[in-house]
Design an enzyme around this catalytic site. Structure first.
Site, PDB file in Angstrom:
ATOM      1  CG  ASP A 103      41.107  29.719  36.623  1.00 55.33           C
ATOM      2  OD1 ASP A 103      41.150  30.545  35.699  1.00 55.33           O
ATOM      3  OD2 ASP A 103      40.870  30.025  37.810  1.00 55.33           O
TER       4      ASP A 103
ATOM      5  CE  LYS B   2      40.474  37.748  36.057  1.00 59.62           C
ATOM      6  NZ  LYS B   2      40.388  38.677  37.187  1.00 59.62           N
TER       7      LYS B   2
ATOM      8  CD  GLN C 211      44.900  36.871  37.527  1.00 58.52           C
ATOM      9  OE1 GLN C 211      45.726  37.579  36.940  1.00 58.52           O
ATOM     10  NE2 GLN C 211      43.821  37.375  38.074  1.00 58.52           N
TER      11      GLN C 211
HETATM   12  N1  PLP Z   1      40.406  32.475  38.019  1.00 58.08           N
HETATM   13  C1  PLP Z   1      41.365  33.308  38.427  1.00 58.08           C
HETATM   14  C2  PLP Z   1      42.722  32.757  38.716  1.00 58.08           C
HETATM   15  C3  PLP Z   1      41.095  34.664  38.581  1.00 58.08           C
HETATM   16  O1  PLP Z   1      42.037  35.489  38.997  1.00 58.08           O
HETATM   17  C4  PLP Z   1      39.790  35.127  38.289  1.00 58.08           C
HETATM   18  C5  PLP Z   1      39.426  36.549  38.489  1.00 58.08           C
HETATM   19  O2  PLP Z   1      39.942  37.223  39.312  1.00 58.08           O
HETATM   20  C6  PLP Z   1      38.835  34.216  37.852  1.00 58.08           C
HETATM   21  C7  PLP Z   1      39.178  32.891  37.720  1.00 58.08           C
HETATM   22  C8  PLP Z   1      37.441  34.612  37.544  1.00 58.08           C
HETATM   23  O3  PLP Z   1      37.416  35.503  36.479  1.00 58.08           O
HETATM   24  P1  PLP Z   1      36.005  36.121  36.052  1.00 58.08           P
HETATM   25  O4  PLP Z   1      35.493  36.840  37.255  1.00 58.08           O
HETATM   26  O5  PLP Z   1      36.337  37.024  34.931  1.00 58.08           O
HETATM   27  O6  PLP Z   1      35.146  34.979  35.652  1.00 58.08           O
END
Ligand code: PLP
Length: 415
Positions: free
Chosen positions: A201, A227, A204
């Site tokens: 993932d 982001k 960030q």
């Molecule tokens: N993973 C991490 C570490 C995040 O900080 C976030 C969002 O805050 C996500 C996944 C999910 O991102 P999204 O809501 O754009 O799918």
């Protein structure tokens, strides 16, 4: 980056000129969504005004132009991730959808009941719940690894937890709460030792650190456009093409087929197999423009800046009695500062800061298992990015001290 450089960059972000509650906006919520540079808006606008049509379908000029731009965006994402083959890049709505795609397509086709997914306690829910869904309807087992004494995920425990049933090791690259960079190579090597995949993932990490999926040796990598200064509604999954091409579709419909009969269909090659229906074309083009912008600034310069600001904020907050901060200390940490004013609900902290024009987030940050591990229900969180100034960080620390003093004074001793 010095103050002059930041001042120049800030001019690229029109929203930073806003006032909020009669104060200049101090936007310290970039970990939730980064602000968008003018170049991204211009790229989206140019596409909409001059090139908009559906992709991959038409023989006409506009459709060819739209398709060229959309596919160029895919190649741009591949380059940003250090992925040699753009066929491994699937556009999704966001990181969440990208991780769900892996859990669905890989999990349901390649995992057996009793097989294991190893996660860490510090995952965002986007890298937990898709595996939970797989556990519920496919019988796989989700196991978690906790934090070590230094406040980082315990990698010795992670290595020890990997066994013959492990099929996926799923981890963050940068934690959305702890703010540090996970050493992916070590985790990928441990996963590969038992033939498991390392799924990352990167939501960030993408805004803050240079990514090289090939050097890290990982098998799948997810991130979100909003982001990295791009639009909402677009994200990407990169997955090793040799694995991706063995997987069944995630969603069915137009664009992802080879041949359809009334009672059956066969599916397109990758990446189209995983992009059912009309994709977010303008958003993909905007995402590519955002990546151009970030590379123009320089990912190493951004990361150095984020690390300097976090060290500065932690120094300031740690000097305040009655304020707690969380997460490990060290040069692998940047961008994100979770904190609490003791005895004050983080939503109240955020509201008071908002009254001063300072935007921070408060809550569990979609990381409830991590909150539990840290022994808190929730925190406030300030997050910095390339346009955050040293003066803003100092002003934020002073404002937190003000919140603490206000609540200390507001609580009158009972006579
Ligand atoms: N993973 C991490 C570490 C995040 O900080 C976030 C969002 O805050 C996500 C996944 C999910 O991102 P999204 O809501 O754009 O799918």
């Amino acid at each position: 980056m010095d103050d002059d450089r930041i001042a120049v960059l800030r001019r690229d972000f029109p929203i930073l000129e806003r006032r909020v509650n009669d104060r200049p906006l101090v936007y310290l919520d970039s970990a939730a969504s980064g602000q968008m540079p003018e170049a991204v808006m211009a790229a989206v606008d140019d596409y909409r005004r001059h090139h908009h049509a559906n992709v991959h379908r038409g023989a006409h000029t506009l459709s060819a132009e739209a398709t060229d731009r959309y596919e160029a965006a895919r190649a741009r994402v591949a380059r940003f991730l250090g992925a040699p083959d753009p066929r491994g890049v699937v556009f999704t709505r966001n990181a969440t959808e990208a991780l769900n795609l892996v859990a669905h397509a890989y999990g349901r086709s390649r995992m057996q009941p009793g097989d294991e997914v190893l996660v860490t306690v510090a995952e965002h829910h986007a890298n937990l719940v898709p595996w939970h869904l797989l556990a519920q309807d496919h019988g796989v087992v989700v196991k978690g690894v906790g934090l070590g004494a230094d406040g980082r995920v315990d990698l010795d425990a992670l290595e020890a937890a990997i066994g013959p049933r492990t099929k996926i090791v799923a981890t963050f690259h940068v934690s959305n709460v702890l703010g540090y960079v996970q050493p992916l190579r070590r985790i990928a090597d441990a996963a590969h030792a038992v033939g498991a995949l390392c799924v990352v993932d990167g939501a960030q990490a993408a805004p803050h650190v240079a990514i090289d999926v090939a050097a890290a040796g990982v098998d799948a990598y997810a991130f979100s456009g909003h982001k990295v200064g791009g639009p909402t509604g677009i994200g990407a999954l990169w997955m090793r093409p040799d694995v991706l091409e063995t997987l069944p579709p995630f969603l069915g419909g137009g664009e992802m087929i080879r041949k359809v009969e009334v009672d059956r269909s066969t599916y397109a090659d990758i990446p189209m197999r995983f992009e059912a229906g009309t994709p977010a074309i303008a958003e993909a083009i905007g995402l590519a423009a955002a990546l151009d912008y970030l590379d123009g600034v320089g990912m190493d310069a951004i990361w150095d800046h984020d690390r300097e600001l976090v060290a500065r904020a932690l120094r300031g907050l740690d000097a305040l009695d009655g304020v707690e901060t969380y997460g490990p200390r060290g040069p692998d940490r940047g961008g994100i500062v979770p904190f609490n004013v003791v005895g004050v609900h983080p939503h109240d902290v955020a509201s008071f800061l908002d009254a001063e024009g300072i935007a921070v987030r408060a809550g569990h940050h979609c990381a409830q298992p991590l909150m539990k591990a840290l022994g808190v229900a929730s925190t406030a969180r300030a997050s910095f990015w390339l346009y955050t100034t040293r003066a803003e960080v100092d002003g934020f620390v002073a404002a937190v001290a003000g919140v603490r003093d206000f609540f200390a004074g507001a609580v009158e001793p009972v006579a």
